[in-house]
Design an enzyme around this catalytic site. Sequence first.
Site, PDB file in Angstrom:
ATOM      1  N   LYS A 113       0.811  -1.194   0.000  1.00 17.10           N
ATOM      2  CA  LYS A 113       0.000   0.000   0.000  1.00 17.10           C
ATOM      3  C   LYS A 113       0.854   1.257   0.000  1.00 17.10           C
ATOM      4  O   LYS A 113       0.369   2.358  -0.185  1.00 17.10           O
ATOM      5  CB  LYS A 113      -0.862   0.029   1.276  1.00 17.10           C
ATOM      6  CG  LYS A 113      -1.679  -1.218   1.498  1.00 17.10           C
ATOM      7  CD  LYS A 113      -2.298  -1.183   2.941  1.00 17.10           C
ATOM      8  CE  LYS A 113      -2.341  -2.557   3.490  1.00 17.10           C
ATOM      9  NZ  LYS A 113      -2.749  -2.608   4.895  1.00 17.10           N
ATOM     10  N   ASP A 170      14.965  -0.884   0.300  1.00 16.40           N
ATOM     11  CA  ASP A 170      15.963  -1.002   1.360  1.00 16.40           C
ATOM     12  C   ASP A 170      16.967  -2.099   0.962  1.00 16.40           C
ATOM     13  O   ASP A 170      17.944  -1.812   0.273  1.00 16.40           O
ATOM     14  CB  ASP A 170      15.250  -1.310   2.677  1.00 16.40           C
ATOM     15  CG  ASP A 170      16.183  -1.324   3.866  1.00 16.40           C
ATOM     16  OD1 ASP A 170      17.305  -0.797   3.754  1.00 16.40           O
ATOM     17  OD2 ASP A 170      15.800  -1.856   4.932  1.00 16.40           O
TER      18      ASP A 170
END
Length: 193
Positions: free
Chosen positions: A53, A113
């Site tokens: 999301k 990341d």
Amino acid sequence: MNETLRKTYGPIASDIQQVVFTSDEIQQRVIQIGQAISRDYLGRNPLLVGVLKGVLFFMADLLRNISIPVEIDFIAVSSYSPETRDQGYVRMVKDLEMPIFNRHILFIEDVIDTGLTLNYILQNLRARQPSSLEVCVLFNKPEHRLIEFPIKYKGFDLPDQFVVGYGLDYKEKYRNLPFLGSLQPSVFQNQKG
Ligand code: IMP
Ligand code: MG
């Protein structure tokens, strides 16, 4: 508690330690990325694919700054625990609705990341043989990258720091902050488990 932020943004900002990028700074960068995409993909009718999301805000703002015809679709993956960087495998919980064979795909991510999530998704998409597959990421955290891949459009590089807001969450909270911020360390201590 950060009183100034709380006064401006309400209770949701109480746990924020520091503003990393203001809403204006993010918007300026998103405008530039939108212009670059409009230029590069002219006449190619690209399909922009986002991961739910976290990409919600970025996708919405980016789309409004793209001046050529584009289509959008979304996937969703099960997330691993970002606090521990638990490298459990990634599972797709919602697939694309549209076929991508022979199409120009621009993959839109909020944050990268380690790169493990994106690597899994790109492999999955590549197997469907799109004409092209490029990556656009708003927030890039290069320090813990385990798998490298080319990033065509990048918003900002971030230091190794957990951030929330502008769609990004900690335990599903803070997505609705209009800016990107770091969390008070007490938040991580108080909400174990
Ligand atoms: P990666 O697989 O390590 O690249 O992690 C990507 C996913 O971890 C992102 O899609 C986010 O859901 C989550 N993530 C990584 N860093 C952050 C952060 O600083 N804030 C919020 N979510 C993050
Ligand atoms: Mg995400």
